[in-house]
Design an enzyme around this catalytic site. Structure first.
Site, PDB file in Angstrom:
ATOM      1  N   VAL A  38       6.780  43.723 -26.059  1.00  0.00           N
ATOM      2  CA  VAL A  38       5.921  42.865 -26.881  1.00  0.00           C
ATOM      3  C   VAL A  38       6.757  41.801 -27.600  1.00  0.00           C
ATOM      4  CG1 VAL A  38       4.325  42.793 -28.832  1.00  0.00           C
ATOM      5  CG2 VAL A  38       4.211  44.700 -27.216  1.00  0.00           C
ATOM      6  N   LYS A  51      -7.322  60.487 -28.498  1.00  0.00           N
ATOM      7  CA  LYS A  51      -5.901  60.531 -28.168  1.00  0.00           C
ATOM      8  C   LYS A  51      -5.633  61.896 -27.558  1.00  0.00           C
ATOM      9  CE  LYS A  51      -2.216  57.838 -29.067  1.00  0.00           C
ATOM     10  NZ  LYS A  51      -2.110  56.385 -29.100  1.00  0.00           N
TER      11      LYS A  51
HETATM   12  P1  NAD Z   1       9.376  48.522 -26.298  1.00  0.00           P
HETATM   13  O1  NAD Z   1       9.963  49.883 -26.284  1.00  0.00           O
HETATM   14  O2  NAD Z   1       9.285  47.734 -25.051  1.00  0.00           O
HETATM   15  O3  NAD Z   1      10.161  47.602 -27.365  1.00  0.00           O
HETATM   16  C1  NAD Z   1      10.635  48.065 -28.569  1.00  0.00           C
HETATM   17  C2  NAD Z   1      11.972  47.402 -28.801  1.00  0.00           C
HETATM   18  O4  NAD Z   1      12.419  47.738 -30.095  1.00  0.00           O
HETATM   19  C3  NAD Z   1      13.042  47.862 -27.817  1.00  0.00           C
HETATM   20  O5  NAD Z   1      13.684  46.726 -27.271  1.00  0.00           O
HETATM   21  C4  NAD Z   1      13.992  48.683 -28.679  1.00  0.00           C
HETATM   22  O6  NAD Z   1      15.343  48.582 -28.237  1.00  0.00           O
HETATM   23  C5  NAD Z   1      13.795  48.041 -30.016  1.00  0.00           C
HETATM   24  N1  NAD Z   1      14.140  48.869 -31.159  1.00  0.00           N
HETATM   25  C6  NAD Z   1      13.986  50.209 -31.324  1.00  0.00           C
HETATM   26  N2  NAD Z   1      14.412  50.591 -32.546  1.00  0.00           N
HETATM   27  C7  NAD Z   1      14.827  49.457 -33.159  1.00  0.00           C
HETATM   28  C8  NAD Z   1      15.384  49.184 -34.419  1.00  0.00           C
HETATM   29  N3  NAD Z   1      15.620  50.166 -35.295  1.00  0.00           N
HETATM   30  N4  NAD Z   1      15.679  47.905 -34.729  1.00  0.00           N
HETATM   31  C9  NAD Z   1      15.470  46.905 -33.851  1.00  0.00           C
HETATM   32  N5  NAD Z   1      14.968  47.104 -32.616  1.00  0.00           N
HETATM   33  C10 NAD Z   1      14.654  48.364 -32.279  1.00  0.00           C
HETATM   34  O7  NAD Z   1       7.958  48.693 -26.988  1.00  0.00           O
HETATM   35  P2  NAD Z   1       6.778  47.624 -27.014  1.00  0.00           P
HETATM   36  O8  NAD Z   1       5.805  47.970 -25.951  1.00  0.00           O
HETATM   37  O9  NAD Z   1       7.348  46.259 -27.086  1.00  0.00           O
HETATM   38  O10 NAD Z   1       6.085  47.993 -28.398  1.00  0.00           O
HETATM   39  C11 NAD Z   1       6.645  47.572 -29.614  1.00  0.00           C
HETATM   40  C12 NAD Z   1       5.842  48.125 -30.774  1.00  0.00           C
HETATM   41  O11 NAD Z   1       4.495  47.661 -30.685  1.00  0.00           O
HETATM   42  C13 NAD Z   1       5.744  49.653 -30.799  1.00  0.00           C
HETATM   43  O12 NAD Z   1       5.690  50.084 -32.143  1.00  0.00           O
HETATM   44  C14 NAD Z   1       4.412  49.931 -30.137  1.00  0.00           C
HETATM   45  O13 NAD Z   1       3.858  51.157 -30.563  1.00  0.00           O
HETATM   46  C15 NAD Z   1       3.599  48.767 -30.652  1.00  0.00           C
HETATM   47  N6  NAD Z   1       2.461  48.435 -29.781  1.00  0.00           N
HETATM   48  C16 NAD Z   1       2.680  48.104 -28.489  1.00  0.00           C
HETATM   49  C17 NAD Z   1       1.599  47.797 -27.672  1.00  0.00           C
HETATM   50  C18 NAD Z   1       1.805  47.419 -26.226  1.00  0.00           C
HETATM   51  O14 NAD Z   1       0.854  46.926 -25.594  1.00  0.00           O
HETATM   52  N7  NAD Z   1       2.995  47.584 -25.664  1.00  0.00           N
HETATM   53  C19 NAD Z   1       0.289  47.830 -28.182  1.00  0.00           C
HETATM   54  C20 NAD Z   1       0.100  48.135 -29.541  1.00  0.00           C
HETATM   55  C21 NAD Z   1       1.212  48.448 -30.323  1.00  0.00           C
END
Ligand code: NAD
Length: 366
Positions: free
Chosen positions: A189, A80
């Protein structure tokens, strides 16, 4: 600031601290373990209050990547990088170019991908000076659709496969028709996961702090809107936290009514002991770093090249890995997160032949 005696130091193979006064770049790269292959992991940009905070984050996150990639059976190690600075104030093309030059000096033992505070365009700028960046190539995605390198579709699909495995294990059913699922966070996601579930016949409840994201799932997928307070505590079969970490904690676990937690957000457990607490409450927990590995699998194949079918088949193995974790947990009485760690360790310690290579790299660059 301690390094070798730092509480998060876990025999990391390599750490490099990089400073470029001209551009203001201050970065740390941590390579935890390369026994399975080069270390791949995100490059995070964040306004850390202290150097200590940045070091802690990079040590912890790089270790996590070793476990995630090993559990997903990828020929990758864990690494990282963190750039100290506010992405909205301190990001510049020159700074990203300096980071690219630093990555190049590491000779490919660490490969950077996007993370919070960095984006595909930033990685492309780094890529002017190094080939050791990933998740940036336009290609046909694992689902046959055009992809710009965004791993979210693969993460969402893998989470869906993992959720299905959890339902099979806990509820003894393959058919998701009428399954009740509550999703917290309808972003990249969460929305795609919701779409997979809808197509499989599930009934959905959603909540997102951004009203428009929640509305999209309500309007397009017929999901029911929920509130911040109740999304994790509804009387549903599964909760899928897809927003932020630490939502499984002392306060929330006793209130959860679902029998399964299967969501994509990283670091769902507030503290390690919440793993056992979930088991004590009869809740089947799909460990986050097992179920959300679709993205890293996708990024891996971007570098090595593979047909969409091959990538999809690999993402499908997330279901088998979770089933193995659930079965071992039943047999041993140990919580699923602990079993996932054990299984990952088996998978990266088996590859001890690479360790010599890693230490010779250390000697070259350290
Ligand atoms: P994203 O930012 O597109 O989506 C996150 C969503 O959560 C947003 O719509 C945001 O408004 C919402 N949010 C934030 N705080 C919140 C709360 N307190 N209550 C309800 N909703 C809330 O991110 P993503 O890419 O969809 O990733 C989502 C999670 O999955 C993250 O924790 C990320 O680290 C993890 N993740 C993502 C990936 C990937 O490929 N994108 C891979 C592994 C892990």
């Amino acid at each position: 600031m301690n390094v070798f005696s730092h509480p998060e130091f876990d025999n990391h193979e390599h750490l490099s601290f990089f400073c470029d006064p001209e551009t203001g770049l201050k970065a740390i790269v941590a390579i935890h373990n390369t026994s399975r292959g080069p270390a791949l992991g995100g490059c995070r940009m964040f306004p850390y209050a202290t150097d200590e905070e940045a070091l802690r984050d990079v040590l912890r996150l790089s270790r996590g990547m070793t476990y995630k990639s090993a559990l997903a059976n990828l020929d990758l190690g864990g690494g990282k990088s963190v750039i100290i600075g506010d992405p909205r104030k301190h990001k510049s093309e020159a700074l990203m170019e300096a980071m690219g030059r630093h990555l190049e000096s590491l000779g490919g033992q660490y490969i950077a991908a996007e993370d919070s505070g960095t984006s595909v365009p930033d990685l492309k700028i780094m890529g002017r000076h190094t080939s050791h960046v990933a998740g940036i190539a336009a290609r046909t995605g694992f689902d046959g659709n055009p992809s710009n390198g965004d791993p979210s579709p693969a993460t969402a699909y893998g989470t869906f496969i993992g959720l299905q495995a959890a339902v099979r294990h806990k509820l003894g059913r393959d058919d998701l028709t009428g399954l009740k699922v509550a999703i917290q966070g309808i972003g990249n996601v969460g929305f795609r996961l919701a779409r997979h579930l809808k197509e499989a016949g599930a009934e959905l409840w959603v909540y997102d702090i951004h009203e428009d994201n929640m509305r999209r799932a309500v309007d397009q997928l017929g999901a029911k809107p929920a509130s911040a307070e109740d999304i994790l505590f509804l009387p549903v079969d599964v909760i899928a936290p897809c927003a932020m970490g630490a939502v499984l904690n002392d306060r929330s676990i006793p209130e959860i009514r679902a029998g399964i937690v299967a969501g994509a957000a990283n670091n769902l457990l507030d503290r390690p002991e919440h793993d056992a607490m979930l088991k004590q409450h009869g809740i089947l927990y799909a460990p986050d770093f097992a179920i959300n590995a679709g993205g890293i699998i996708d990024v891996f194949y971007e570098r090595t090249g593979a047909t969409p079918e091959k990538v999809r088949a690999h993402v499908d193995t997330i279901g088998d890995t979770l089933t193995e974790i659930f079965n071992r947990s039943d047999r041993s009485g140990l919580p699923t997160g602990e079993i996932a760690n054990e299984l990952a360790e088996e998978r990266f310690r088996k590859h001890s032949a690479g360790a010599g290579l890693a230490s010779s790299r250390f000697a070259r660059t350290g």
